[in-house]
Motif scaffolding. Structure first.
Motif, short mmCIF file in Angstrom:
data_model
loop_
_atom_site.label_atom_id
_atom_site.label_comp_id
_atom_site.label_asym_id
_atom_site.label_seq_id
_atom_site.Cartn_x
_atom_site.Cartn_y
_atom_site.Cartn_z
N LYS A 80 0.81 -1.22 0.00
CA LYS A 80 0.00 0.00 0.00
C LYS A 80 0.85 1.27 0.00
O LYS A 80 0.30 2.38 -0.02
CB LYS A 80 -0.92 0.01 1.22
CG LYS A 80 -1.93 -1.14 1.26
CD LYS A 80 -2.78 -1.10 2.51
CE LYS A 80 -3.76 -2.28 2.57
NZ LYS A 80 -4.59 -2.26 3.80
N ARG A 81 2.17 1.13 0.03
CA ARG A 81 3.06 2.30 0.06
C ARG A 81 3.98 2.27 -1.15
O ARG A 81 4.31 1.19 -1.67
CB ARG A 81 3.90 2.28 1.33
CG ARG A 81 3.11 2.45 2.62
CD ARG A 81 3.98 2.14 3.82
NE ARG A 81 5.25 2.88 3.78
CZ ARG A 81 6.39 2.47 4.33
NH1 ARG A 81 6.42 1.30 4.98
NH2 ARG A 81 7.48 3.20 4.26
N PRO A 82 4.47 3.44 -1.61
CA PRO A 82 5.41 3.47 -2.74
C PRO A 82 6.66 2.66 -2.41
O PRO A 82 7.09 2.57 -1.26
CB PRO A 82 5.72 4.96 -2.91
CG PRO A 82 4.54 5.66 -2.33
CD PRO A 82 4.08 4.81 -1.18
N LEU A 83 7.28 2.11 -3.43
CA LEU A 83 8.44 1.24 -3.24
C LEU A 83 9.62 1.98 -2.61
O LEU A 83 10.29 1.46 -1.71
CB LEU A 83 8.87 0.61 -4.57
CG LEU A 83 7.90 -0.41 -5.18
CD1 LEU A 83 8.41 -0.88 -6.53
CD2 LEU A 83 7.72 -1.60 -4.24
N ARG A 84 9.92 3.19 -3.07
CA ARG A 84 11.12 3.88 -2.60
C ARG A 84 11.01 4.24 -1.12
O ARG A 84 12.02 4.33 -0.42
CB ARG A 84 11.36 5.15 -3.43
CG ARG A 84 11.77 4.83 -4.87
CD ARG A 84 12.35 6.04 -5.57
NE ARG A 84 12.63 5.74 -6.97
CZ ARG A 84 13.72 5.13 -7.40
NH1 ARG A 84 14.62 4.71 -6.52
NH2 ARG A 84 13.90 4.90 -8.68
N GLU A 85 9.81 4.43 -0.63
CA GLU A 85 9.63 4.77 0.79
C GLU A 85 10.06 3.63 1.71
O GLU A 85 10.40 3.86 2.87
CB GLU A 85 8.15 5.09 1.07
CG GLU A 85 7.71 6.45 0.61
CD GLU A 85 6.29 6.72 1.08
OE1 GLU A 85 5.77 5.94 1.92
OE2 GLU A 85 5.69 7.71 0.63
N GLN A 86 9.99 2.42 1.19
CA GLN A 86 10.19 1.25 2.06
C GLN A 86 11.34 0.36 1.62
O GLN A 86 11.54 -0.73 2.18
CB GLN A 86 8.91 0.42 2.10
CG GLN A 86 8.41 0.00 0.71
CD GLN A 86 7.12 -0.78 0.75
OE1 GLN A 86 7.00 -1.73 1.51
NE2 GLN A 86 6.15 -0.37 -0.06
N GLY A 87 12.11 0.82 0.62
CA GLY A 87 13.22 0.00 0.14
C GLY A 87 12.79 -1.20 -0.65
O GLY A 87 13.53 -2.19 -0.75
N GLY A 88 11.59 -1.16 -1.22
CA GLY A 88 11.11 -2.25 -2.06
C GLY A 88 11.69 -2.17 -3.46
O GLY A 88 12.35 -1.19 -3.82
#
Length: 894
Positions: free
Chosen positions: A430-438
């Motif tokens: 549910k969150r952008p990838l760059r925010e979470q290191g995905g």
């Protein structure tokens, strides 16, 4: 009791508008023995197949078939129900069946619906053996037989990805044709077709697939458009893999450079020993190996179709939960017994396998396959969540953050695929990838759809529909106009004439008829091509813009129609019938039921073109799902007039011209003296063919001027309608060549010949040996009243008759001839034709029946060429002798 033959009716047929097997079974000593007269028989059947309690049968209530078993029914009926039940238990749920006794006592025809032909055939064989065992009170391992059928169904039936697409296409009314035993399927017909192979289309770029198969290249490319990817590189050996892991930083992932389905992938590796072991597995699954950064998070698969994200699933690795008593082996076996798991991709989930990677994952957790797992303990079998390695999937489509959806579409667009499965690792979808290191891990061509259409948990997504909608936008059906033409006589001429008229519009017309298969005028097959296989040949051809398909009785009975539905269904006539006595068709009424199949297969928007003057044809309007155009030479025919009064469309002859009408509106299409095929309107059966073809083209929406152009430019010469009442001159004798071979066609030919002034007439004639004795004798009688000389022959069509038998029956019919004074007989057609050509004198008329059309045409061309003047038989203008006889020159009578 024995099964004598099984017909595979692959298209609409006399039983149903879907595929059925027609099983012919001779009951022999059981023809008078119903089920209640065999001790213990009903009880054994009920015990072996208790699920048949759901068969309502004719009683209409649960347990209806069991009631019939107990009170007495016959073996053909029992074979029907058992065959259906075995298919359903194998996973192919079917329910339609019929059993009817033939005109031969004790012989039944049993119709059995099927989804896959090989599974259906195997079920019939198993059902027969089961019934025989029940009769003789012999053991029968029902469970083992059903398991065999399930295995066959697993191997034969379309997998979940292909099936999802095919089902979605069929729901849109798009026709489908399986082109091989695997997953190659044609959607649509002719020039509007598309093709799929699982979740790849005919427009899936080979270059894009090559890019996607190279994980290192894919990562480099999608990184340039801002898609987050893990660090990594290609390695050359196990030692290099360990160095790469140390460069990237632990933990890492090791996988084949160009692998698929998760094979050879090892994740979350933290030691050199793990990496080296993983390399040795991965190198056997691809050309080389990649080591890349391990991204912490859940494993997601996002499906992108036509630059839109349409589905997403969270994948869980294969795992088992301990119960305190079972080993890992036993827990895996228990999970694998779930019927939703199989060894392939045909079911929702795959079986869990304990391979070298699984053993390594177990060892990391301190387990071996023989370890007893504590109650409640979760044991990972694999670290990747691919369904092909035993994982499960939960739908999360509605949870995907818009930024992630946009990033995966960017990745797929950069690779160049029309359909792709994008692997994403993220802590929170549910969150952008760059925010979470995905990161996006892979872009896969030909993605599996089963995790989306049949997720383990969550909402199934219409992935198949999304692919079909991409391939066929809303206004497209994948269909081309299809005209089916049937009847006893006139089919080929009508088929050729419709093809010619439609061809004048510039469309590339595919035609299948008695004389071959043609595409845009090019003959691509010869021989009798009026059956379903030739129809499918036309519909598979990507050049074909419209199809005109002659549809003969034999093909319908043998295999059903070659198309799922048609736009125009033309029925020329039934008359006295033909081929009666074959395939249990004993009456003209039964023959009409066979011919009616093309009417019943009409699209709801389609049009039936029916001969009003033939009662059996006119009655087909009752089974017509679309509208009807009636045609008749007599414009005052009561049925035609009644149809007009209700606003219906009709075609008829008024004042020696073809007229078309709809309700009160009427217009003249073209005078018959401008239509060469009709010889100034004097050849009655050709006038009927012209009416049928004109009505069909009108129903197709062709403008009147286009139909006129086609009618005027279609000649009666052999290049247009070979052996269909071709008239020409040889040595000042008039020669007529025709393929007519039944009482109705011969009577029509004789009526036409009455328009010719010639006083002395000769005929070369024979009949196929599979006709009834009475029909052969009747044709002898007709010949005897019309010709001075009759030359008989037997050649290619003995069809089970002894040599001389056909000639003997024709002679029997000629025995009381009022006109025939001279008879001769030959064993081959060429000898008979040559003898006749030597016999006729200037001013006489010779009717030559074509035994084999191509042979007859070539032989007569040779005789014409031998004359001093060139022949116009090939369609070129020629002068004086050998020219095609013009109607005014030949038809002087009247």
């Amino acid at each position: 009791m024995q099964i004598t033959k099984v017909l595979k009716l692959r298209g609409p047929n006399i039983w149903a508008n879907f595929p059925v097997l027609e099983v012919w079974i001779e009951l022999e000593e059981y023809k008078d023995t119903p089920s209640d007269k065999i001790p213990g028989f009903a009880e054994r059947i009920i015990q072996w197949l208790p699920t048949m309690i759901e068969h309502r049968c004719g009683i209409g209530e649960r347990g209806g078939f069991f009631h019939r078993l107990r009170t007495g029914t016959y073996m053909g009926h029992i074979l029907e129900h058992v065959s259906l039940e075995l298919q359903s238990l194998a996973g192919n749920v079917v329910g339609f069946g019929r059993a009817r006794e033939t005109t031969v006592e004790g012989t039944y025809k049993v119709a059995i619906e099927y989804l896959d032909e090989q599974v259906g055939l195997a079920a019939v064989d198993t059902a027969y053996r089961l019934i025989v065992a029940a009769i003789h009170d012999e053991p029968f391992d029902v469970a083992a037989e059903i398991e065999k059928l399930r295995g066959l169904a697993h191997d034969r039936c379309l997998g979940p990805s292909t099936s999802a697409i095919v089902t979605a296409a069929q729901e849109r009314g798009i026709p489908t044709m399986r082109l091989d035993g695997e997953s190659l399927v044609q959607l649509g017909y002719g020039s509007r077709q598309r093709r799929i192979n699982t979740a790849e289309t005919d427009r899936t770029s080979a270059v894009a697939e090559a890019i996607a198969s190279d994980k290192q290249l894919t990562r480099q490319l999608i990184k340039t458009v801002g898609v987050p990817v893990p660090d990594g590189r290609k390695v050359c050996d196990a030692e290099d893999a360990c160095r790469a892991a140390e460069e990237i930083g632990w933990p890492v992932v090791v996988k084949p450079l160009n692998g698929n389905h998760g094979r050879g992938v090892a994740t979350n590796l933290n030691t050199r020993e793990q990496v080296a072991a993983a390399y040795n597995v991965a190198i056997h699954e691809g050309s080389s190996v990649v080591v890349e950064q391990y991204i912490i998070g859940d494993d997601y698969r996002l499906l992108v179709i036509g630059n839109q994200m349409v589905a997403a699933a969270r994948r869980e690795p294969a795992q088992v939960i301990g119960n305190g008593t079972a080993t890992v082996w036993e827990l895996v076996d228990e999970v694998n017994r779930d019927p939703v798991r199989s060894d392939g991709h045909a079911t929702a989930l795959s079986k869990i396998k304990l391979d070298s990677i699984s053993l390594a994952v177990l060892a990391e957790q301190g387990y071996t396959p023989e370890t007893i797992v504590p109650a409640g303990a979760k044991v990972l079998i694999r670290r990747n969540g691919n369904l092909s390695t035993g994982g499960t999937a939960t739908d999360v489509t509605d949870d995907v953050h818009p930024d992630i959806a946009r990033r995966v579409v960017d990745a797929v667009r950069m690779v160049g695929l029309d359909i792709a499965g994008v692997d994403v690792v993220a802590r929170d979808i549910k969150r952008p990838l760059r925010e979470q290191g995905g990161a996006v891990i892979e872009v896969n061509a030909g993605p599996g759809l089963r995790m989306h259409v049949r997720p383990s948990h969550g909402t199934p997504r219409p992935a198949g529909k999304a692919i079909v909608d991409m391939m066929f936008p809303e206004t497209q059906s994948g269909r081309i106009p299809i005209v089916g033409v049937t009847g006893v006589n006139g089919k080929t001429t009508t088929t050729r004439l419709i093809t010619h008229i439609v061809g004048t519009t510039g469309k590339r017309v595919g035609m299948a008829c008695t004389d071959g298969v043609y595409v845009a005028g090019d003959r691509i097959d010869d021989g009798d091509c009026s059956g379903p296989q030739s129809a499918r040949t036309v519909l598979m051809n990507p050049l074909v813009d419209a199809a005109v398909l002659e549809t003969a009785r034999g093909g319908i009975l043998r295999e059903g129609l070659g198309f799922d539905r048609c736009d125009i269904a033309v029925v020329t006539n039934i008359g006295e019938g033909d081929h009666l006595g074959l395939s249990d068709i004993q009456t003209v009424e039964k023959l009409a039921q066979v011919k009616r199949c093309i009417v019943e297969a009409l699209a709801p928007s389609g049009v039936a073109v029916l001969n009003t003057e033939d009662p059996l044809v006119a009655a087909m309007i009752e089974k017509c799902p679309g509208s009807t155009i009636f045609f008749a030479k007599n414009g005052n025919h009561p049925i035609l007039q009644q149809h007009r009064q209700t606003g219906g469309r009709v075609a008829f002859v008024r004042e020696n011209a073809v007229a078309l009408a709809e309700g009160d509106y009427e217009f003249t299409l073209l005078s018959l003296d401008r239509i060469p095929l009709t010889y100034n309107g004097r050849i009655g059966f050709q006038v009927e063919n012209v009416l049928a073809a004109s009505a069909a083209c009108w129903a197709l929406g062709l403008p009147a001027e286009q139909i006129r152009l086609g009618l005027e430019s279609f000649s009666a010469q052999m290049d247009k309608v070979p052996a269909r009442f071709n008239v020409f001159e040889i040595a000042d004798a008039t020669v007529i060549v025709d393929y007519g071979h039944n009482p109705s066609s011969l009577a029509a030919i004789l009526t036409a010949i009455e328009q010719f002034p010639h006083q002395v007439r000769t005929a070369v004639y024979s009949v196929a040996g599979d006709r009834r004795d009475s029909d052969i004798i009747r044709q002898g009688e007709l010949l005897g009243g019309a010709f001075d000389r009759v030359i008989l022959y037997e050649d290619n069509y003995l069809r089970g008759r002894a040599p001389g038998e056909i000639i003997g029956l024709l002679r029997a019919g000629l025995s009381g001839a009022k006109r025939t004074k001279e008879m001769q007989a030959f064993t081959v057609w060429t000898a008979a034709a040559d003898a006749a050509l030597k016999m006729v004198r200037p001013g006489e008329l010779l009717l030559v029946q074509a035994d084999v059309v191509d042979q007859a045409v070539e032989h007569l061309k040779g005789r014409l060429t031998a004359q001093t003047q060139p022949s116009s038989l090939d369609g070129n203008a020629a002068a004086d002798a050998s020219k095609l006889a013009e109607p005014a020159a030949v038809v002087a009578k009247g």
